[in-house]
Scaffold this motif. Sequence first.
Motif, mmCIF file in Angstrom:
data_model
loop_
_atom_site.group_PDB
_atom_site.id
_atom_site.type_symbol
_atom_site.label_atom_id
_atom_site.label_comp_id
_atom_site.label_asym_id
_atom_site.label_seq_id
_atom_site.Cartn_x
_atom_site.Cartn_y
_atom_site.Cartn_z
ATOM 1 N N ASN A 136 22.737 -140.959 -5.535
ATOM 2 C CA ASN A 136 22.098 -141.896 -6.462
ATOM 3 C C ASN A 136 22.408 -143.360 -6.166
ATOM 4 O OD1 ASN A 136 20.924 -139.788 -7.845
ATOM 5 N ND2 ASN A 136 22.499 -139.709 -9.416
ATOM 6 N N ARG A 137 23.635 -143.671 -5.818
ATOM 7 C CA ARG A 137 24.042 -145.071 -5.649
ATOM 8 C C ARG A 137 23.888 -145.604 -4.235
ATOM 9 N NH1 ARG A 137 29.448 -144.271 -9.094
ATOM 10 N NH2 ARG A 137 28.488 -144.080 -11.134
ATOM 11 N N GLU A 138 23.954 -144.704 -3.257
ATOM 12 C CA GLU A 138 23.906 -145.159 -1.868
ATOM 13 C C GLU A 138 22.698 -144.611 -1.107
ATOM 14 O OE1 GLU A 138 27.624 -144.983 0.284
ATOM 15 O OE2 GLU A 138 28.734 -144.860 -1.604
ATOM 16 N N ASP A 139 21.699 -144.166 -1.845
ATOM 17 C CA ASP A 139 20.471 -143.636 -1.242
ATOM 18 C C ASP A 139 20.761 -142.481 -0.283
ATOM 19 O OD1 ASP A 139 17.714 -143.481 -0.911
ATOM 20 O OD2 ASP A 139 17.722 -144.846 0.810
ATOM 21 N N GLY A 140 21.668 -141.617 -0.707
ATOM 22 C CA GLY A 140 22.024 -140.462 0.112
ATOM 23 C C GLY A 140 21.013 -139.340 0.002
ATOM 24 N N LEU A 141 21.297 -138.254 0.679
ATOM 25 C CA LEU A 141 20.377 -137.127 0.744
ATOM 26 C C LEU A 141 21.165 -135.823 0.772
ATOM 27 C CD1 LEU A 141 17.420 -136.097 1.317
ATOM 28 C CD2 LEU A 141 18.007 -136.287 3.736
ATOM 29 N N PHE A 142 20.712 -134.859 -0.015
ATOM 30 C CA PHE A 142 21.264 -133.510 0.063
ATOM 31 C C PHE A 142 20.495 -132.746 1.135
ATOM 32 C CE2 PHE A 142 22.534 -134.277 -4.426
ATOM 33 C CZ PHE A 142 23.887 -133.974 -4.304
ATOM 34 N N VAL A 143 21.204 -132.149 2.065
ATOM 35 C CA VAL A 143 20.594 -131.322 3.110
ATOM 36 C C VAL A 143 21.182 -129.925 2.981
ATOM 37 C CG1 VAL A 143 20.299 -130.960 5.590
ATOM 38 C CG2 VAL A 143 20.250 -133.275 4.655
ATOM 39 N N ASP A 144 20.337 -128.976 2.629
ATOM 40 C CA ASP A 144 20.742 -127.589 2.447
ATOM 41 C C ASP A 144 20.643 -126.887 3.792
ATOM 42 O OD1 ASP A 144 20.954 -124.854 1.619
ATOM 43 O OD2 ASP A 144 20.358 -125.489 -0.392
ATOM 44 N N VAL A 145 21.756 -126.371 4.284
ATOM 45 C CA VAL A 145 21.778 -125.760 5.618
ATOM 46 C C VAL A 145 21.619 -124.244 5.581
ATOM 47 C CG1 VAL A 145 23.133 -127.630 6.619
ATOM 48 C CG2 VAL A 145 24.302 -125.636 5.694
ATOM 49 N N ARG A 146 21.392 -123.690 4.393
ATOM 50 C CA ARG A 146 21.204 -122.243 4.285
ATOM 51 C C ARG A 146 19.814 -121.869 4.808
ATOM 52 N NH1 ARG A 146 21.481 -121.047 -1.584
ATOM 53 N NH2 ARG A 146 20.377 -123.035 -1.674
ATOM 54 N N ASN A 147 19.591 -120.572 5.011
ATOM 55 C CA ASN A 147 18.286 -120.151 5.507
ATOM 56 C C ASN A 147 17.211 -120.344 4.433
ATOM 57 O OD1 ASN A 147 18.162 -117.811 3.803
ATOM 58 N ND2 ASN A 147 19.439 -116.718 5.270
#
Length: 150
Positions: free
Chosen positions: A56-67
Amino acid sequence: MDFSEFLNEFPDFFMRHYFMVGAWFVVLVLLIAAQFKLTTARIPKATTNSAVALVNREDGLFVDVRNADAFAKGHIANSINVTSADIKGGKVTRIDSRRDKPVVLVGRDKFDGECFNSARALKKQGFTKVFILDGGITEWSNANMPLSYK
């Protein structure tokens, strides 16, 4: 039996059980190597709250590495599914613009080795702010954080 008797018995024990002693030695070496890999990789873990703050504060991203099947059964809203195989293969065009932004990798749980290996691969590919969600999607769910099924 005192210590000197124990030391005298060890060669005999080793000769009778060389296969078992060898197997324990291999396990010990693998454990030391795994611990060394973890400590030298310097991949920080982000708690659920700190991961949300990074996004939210640093313009990050969640990347889900599951299949893809696991991703479809529930994932963090607005996360992107890039499997660990794709990351290891260098197929990161979907997140390439985020090289200098926080990237929080989401795995199954805290024992997900693929998530750790994906983080190492991203660091080698030039991503500067790579984090692992501590506890993975399991901890996210246990913290009563929302999941998306779209």
